[in-house]
Scaffold this motif. Sequence first.
Motif: not given
Length: 268
Positions: A24-37, A119-128
Amino acid sequence: MHMMGVCLVTLLHELSHQRGPGGWTEALAVLPISVLHGASLIANNSALVHGGVAFVSMVGANIPFIIFILELCRGKSANDFLCTVSVLLVCAGSISCVSGEMSPSWAAFLLTSLSAVLGSIRFVWQHDLVKISLAPMRMVFWNGFWTLLITIPMIAWKERNQLGSLFEASRSVKISLMMSVLMATVLNISQWLALKRLGALLQSIIGNLNLILVIALSQFYLHERVTNSQYLGVMLLGLGTFMNKARDLAQKPELEVLSSKPLTPRPM
């Protein structure tokens, strides 16, 4: 359906390698990206109701410019001449494509612009996130999982009177849907893997080359008219893309080349 396909393929991949989808640590880390997606997908799909495929794709081609500004603000991108010129060429190409549209829709323009910003915010966050991740496929799974959960309530409310129409659709429509699921699954997986190697800005610029295919398909398959201004825009997009890639190759440290050479001991 797209996110269900992504979840299924990535889950089977992880299980075949005797791994699970992660904690769930990984799951919660991806959650904000998924909201943007999810929000970006909804805005982009809504834009397609008001505008043509070529028009929506061309407006969305401004993502590299937005990412460039975001990375400059965060101090993550070098403001050198070649990078600035390549991004300006990409944006000029996008503007040329949009200005050549015969019947632009403000609703499609605003919705696509919103999708591009998210999508741009998501790409930057996703890359980090993916830079420090050792399992990109698990990141893809959780992104699909959260996006699925986010979009299902919205779809159920918005399309509550139309959900049964899928079963009554023609065979060609169902085949198109299945093919789109396959393409979306490949796109999501390749996107995460490419992002780790290329970075947010270069990946988005290279991704703009899909406009060439979009214009060809929209003209021959959907019978949408493509103007000379839009052809010029695609040429500028391509030039900006290759210029940015050339800059990226030119700026590779010489130490990487030297490190590949065998070391010879000095004579005593």
